[in-house]
Scaffold this motif. Structure first.
Motif, PDB file in Angstrom:
ATOM      1  N   VAL A  77     -44.626  -6.507  37.763  1.00 21.92           N
ATOM      2  CA  VAL A  77     -43.646  -6.602  38.851  1.00 21.92           C
ATOM      3  C   VAL A  77     -42.773  -7.837  38.627  1.00 21.92           C
ATOM      4  N   ALA A  78     -41.464  -7.678  38.782  1.00 17.71           N
ATOM      5  CA  ALA A  78     -40.565  -8.836  38.788  1.00 17.71           C
ATOM      6  C   ALA A  78     -40.020  -9.026  40.194  1.00 17.71           C
ATOM      7  N   VAL A  79     -40.010 -10.273  40.650  1.00 18.42           N
ATOM      8  CA  VAL A  79     -39.456 -10.625  41.959  1.00 18.42           C
ATOM      9  C   VAL A  79     -38.257 -11.536  41.708  1.00 18.42           C
ATOM     10  N   HIS A  80     -37.061 -11.044  42.019  1.00 16.21           N
ATOM     11  CA  HIS A  80     -35.837 -11.816  41.820  1.00 16.21           C
ATOM     12  C   HIS A  80     -35.418 -12.421  43.156  1.00 16.21           C
ATOM     13  N   GLY A  81     -35.411 -13.754  43.237  1.00 15.28           N
ATOM     14  CA  GLY A  81     -35.049 -14.427  44.486  1.00 15.28           C
ATOM     15  C   GLY A  81     -36.298 -14.909  45.195  1.00 15.28           C
ATOM     16  N   LEU A  82     -36.465 -16.229  45.271  1.00 13.99           N
ATOM     17  CA  LEU A  82     -37.702 -16.796  45.820  1.00 13.99           C
ATOM     18  C   LEU A  82     -37.465 -17.492  47.156  1.00 13.99           C
ATOM     19  N   GLY A  83     -36.673 -16.858  48.010  1.00 10.73           N
ATOM     20  CA  GLY A  83     -36.645 -17.276  49.413  1.00 10.73           C
ATOM     21  C   GLY A  83     -37.972 -16.873  50.046  1.00 10.73           C
ATOM     22  N   PRO A  84     -38.120 -17.081  51.340  1.00  8.29           N
ATOM     23  CA  PRO A  84     -39.399 -16.743  51.984  1.00  8.29           C
ATOM     24  C   PRO A  84     -39.845 -15.304  51.728  1.00  8.29           C
ATOM     25  N   ILE A  85     -38.912 -14.344  51.736  1.00 11.31           N
ATOM     26  CA  ILE A  85     -39.320 -12.944  51.569  1.00 11.31           C
ATOM     27  C   ILE A  85     -39.726 -12.676  50.121  1.00 11.31           C
ATOM     28  N   GLY A  86     -38.995 -13.251  49.166  1.00 13.26           N
ATOM     29  CA  GLY A  86     -39.392 -13.119  47.766  1.00 13.26           C
ATOM     30  C   GLY A  86     -40.766 -13.734  47.520  1.00 13.26           C
ATOM     31  N   LEU A  87     -41.018 -14.888  48.137  1.00 13.80           N
ATOM     32  CA  LEU A  87     -42.333 -15.534  47.971  1.00 13.80           C
ATOM     33  C   LEU A  87     -43.440 -14.681  48.584  1.00 13.80           C
ATOM     34  N   PHE A  88     -43.150 -14.053  49.740  1.00 15.76           N
ATOM     35  CA  PHE A  88     -44.126 -13.100  50.292  1.00 15.76           C
ATOM     36  C   PHE A  88     -44.428 -12.015  49.262  1.00 15.76           C
ATOM     37  N   ALA A  89     -43.374 -11.524  48.598  1.00 14.30           N
ATOM     38  CA  ALA A  89     -43.542 -10.418  47.649  1.00 14.30           C
ATOM     39  C   ALA A  89     -44.398 -10.844  46.459  1.00 14.30           C
ATOM     40  N   VAL A  90     -44.216 -12.081  45.991  1.00 14.01           N
ATOM     41  CA  VAL A  90     -45.037 -12.586  44.881  1.00 14.01           C
ATOM     42  C   VAL A  90     -46.511 -12.536  45.274  1.00 14.01           C
ATOM     43  N   ASN A  91     -46.797 -13.099  46.436  1.00 16.59           N
ATOM     44  CA  ASN A  91     -48.179 -13.180  46.909  1.00 16.59           C
ATOM     45  C   ASN A  91     -48.752 -11.787  47.182  1.00 16.59           C
ATOM     46  N   ALA A  92     -47.931 -10.925  47.811  1.00 17.07           N
ATOM     47  CA  ALA A  92     -48.398  -9.573  48.145  1.00 17.07           C
ATOM     48  C   ALA A  92     -48.651  -8.763  46.879  1.00 17.07           C
TER      49      ALA A  92
END
Ligand SMILES: [Zn+2]
Ligand SMILES: [Zn+2]
Length: 250
Positions: A168-183
């Motif tokens: 999985v790639a997560v582009h953009g590490l605002g709060p929602i992107g950071l949630f996605a990394v952790n999730a």
């Protein structure tokens, strides 16, 4: 009750105003607020940008990411009881249009947003339709229950593609992107690549939250992802920034 109210057509422009405690109409519940978080949308309203000026009526009590306890039931509500702990799903839908019929009420053709187009939760009490008052499972910290709205955005995007066992790639590490990394890690992703521009604070947070590879403006993002995936690219590429370069990389 006093509540934070957008009263003036200017940057800031919030004042503490006296409002009566609302009473729940048919199908609605009255909630005593436990916690309300500040969304990027609230920052737009604070800045009073063009979008806010078009969408937020002056006099609105804003705040849409919230949790609280049911204190009164409107006529016909049998899904909730007084004392239930809930978090709000902020999309107010008509339940009668094609989007609602197909299960996509969050993009209802006649929809509006609680705490944006109508009174919200920077207040001691608020009313919402019972369908928008989602029961919070036991074990969730009541002070964190309000943040499920943006967490839901992350999960919705993430689960648009494969996650368990996937890269999985997560582009953009605002709060929602950071949630996605952790999730993504919690949901069993085999590798998570986290991509931002130059926000080293958030890039470090992504590492702490489980990202296997963190890339920034000095990296050739596409080349690095291809190298990390034996030339295949990731199984699931999620874009959370809205930046043209990130969309292109994704
Ligand atoms: Zn929000
Ligand atoms: Zn609808």
């Amino acid at each position: 009750m006093t509540a934070w109210t957008k009263t003036r057509s200017e940057v800031g422009g919030f004042t503490q105003e006296e409002h009566s405690v609302p009473s729940p109409g048919p199908g609605e519940v009255l909630i005593r607020t436990k916690s309300t978080s500040v969304c990027g949308t609230d920052i737009h309203i604070w800045k009073w940008d063009a979008w806010s000026r078009e969408n937020v009526p002056l006099g609105t009590v804003t705040g849409h990411e919230t949790s609280g306890h049911v204190v009164a039931l409107g006529e016909g509500v049998d899904s909730h009881a007084v004392g239930d702990f809930i978090a709000v799903e902020c999309h107010l839908a008509c339940w009668a249009c094609p989007r609602c019929d197909e299960g996509n009420a969050h993009v209802c053709e006649n929809g509006s947003i609680f705490g944006v187009h109508s009174h919200g939760a920077f207040a001691p009490y608020f009313v919402v339709p019972a369908t928008n008052a989602r029961h919070v499972p036991a074990g969730v910290d009541p002070n964190h229950a309000c943040i499920q709205d943006p967490l839901g955005n992350a999960i919705h995007t993430l689960t648009g593609g494969p996650v368990d066992g996937a890269t999985v790639a997560v582009h953009g590490l605002g709060p929602i992107g950071l949630f996605a990394v952790n999730a993504a890690k919690a949901m069993g992703a085999s590798m998570v690549v986290a991509v931002d521009w130059d926000n080293t604070y958030r890039m470090d947070l992504a590492k702490d939250l489980g990202a296997d590879l963190v890339l920034g403006k000095d990296d050739d993002v596409v080349a690095c992802i291809l190298a990390a995936t034996e030339g295949r690219g990731v199984d699931n590429s999620c874009e959370f920034s809205g930046a043209a370069s990130a969309l292109s990389n994704a």
